[in-house]
Design an enzyme around this catalytic site. Structure first.
Site, PDB file in Angstrom:
ATOM      1  CD  GLN A  46      72.663  75.327  49.455  1.00  0.00           C
ATOM      2  OE1 GLN A  46      72.729  74.568  48.495  1.00  0.00           O
ATOM      3  NE2 GLN A  46      72.729  74.913  50.704  1.00  0.00           N
ATOM      4  CG  LEU A  94      75.769  71.583  53.004  1.00  0.00           C
ATOM      5  CD1 LEU A  94      76.591  71.559  51.715  1.00  0.00           C
ATOM      6  CD2 LEU A  94      76.591  71.060  54.166  1.00  0.00           C
TER       7      LEU A  94
END
Length: 157
Positions: free
Chosen positions: A51, A92
């Site tokens: 990420q 996220l």
């Protein structure tokens, strides 16, 4: 403090399988610090290295309660419960969306911690779900790939 940009759905890093960590060196320690620094700036409880555009098997989870904080390096699932349940997940890397995902209620995993010690964790409910969600990131899988239903969240302001 090194806050990294969290890549979003569609970024190639989120679809790629991550490499195992061979040794816990300065590079790995820096990635862990960056994961911690980055997660501290957003509303979330877990962040996987892909990420932040790093395809290494490193996860950081922090519930913000002072006791549920985990660094997982090369995590491996050892066992799962037969019992499953459905709940909503967000990510996220796909903000303002959530989806209904069915996952096992409990999991047993092993992983190295940031000191290189092999740890075994048994978790259920939200922590188990978080382990599954973040480990999926290391395999190039996002929760949207597993979701039964998806929803766009509406800003109330």
């Amino acid at each position: 403090m090194a806050v990294r940009k969290i890549v979003q759905l569609g970024d190639e890093h989120l679809k790629r399988k991550s490499e195992s960590v061979k040794e816990i060196n300065e590079e790995v320690k820096l990635i862990i610090k960056d994961l911690k620094d980055t997660l501290a700036t957003v509303e979330g409880i877990g962040l996987a290295a892909p990420q932040i555009a790093v395809n290494k098997k490193i996860i950081y989870i922090n519930f913000g309660d002072g006791k549920n904080e985990y660094v997982l390096i090369n995590p491996k699932i050892l066992g799962v419960s037969k019992e499953t349940y459905k709940d909503y997940e967000g990510c996220l890397s796909y903000v303002m969306h959530e989806g209904l995902v069915e996952r096992p209620k409990a999991v047993k995993i092993q992983a190295l911690n940031e000191n290189g010690e092999m740890m075994v964790y048994e978790a259920q409910d939200l922590l188990a779900r978080c382990f599954f969600h973040e480990i999926d990131h290391l395999d190039g899988i996002m929760y949207v790939d597993r979701a039964i239903e998806m929803y766009e969240l509406v800003d109330e302001n």
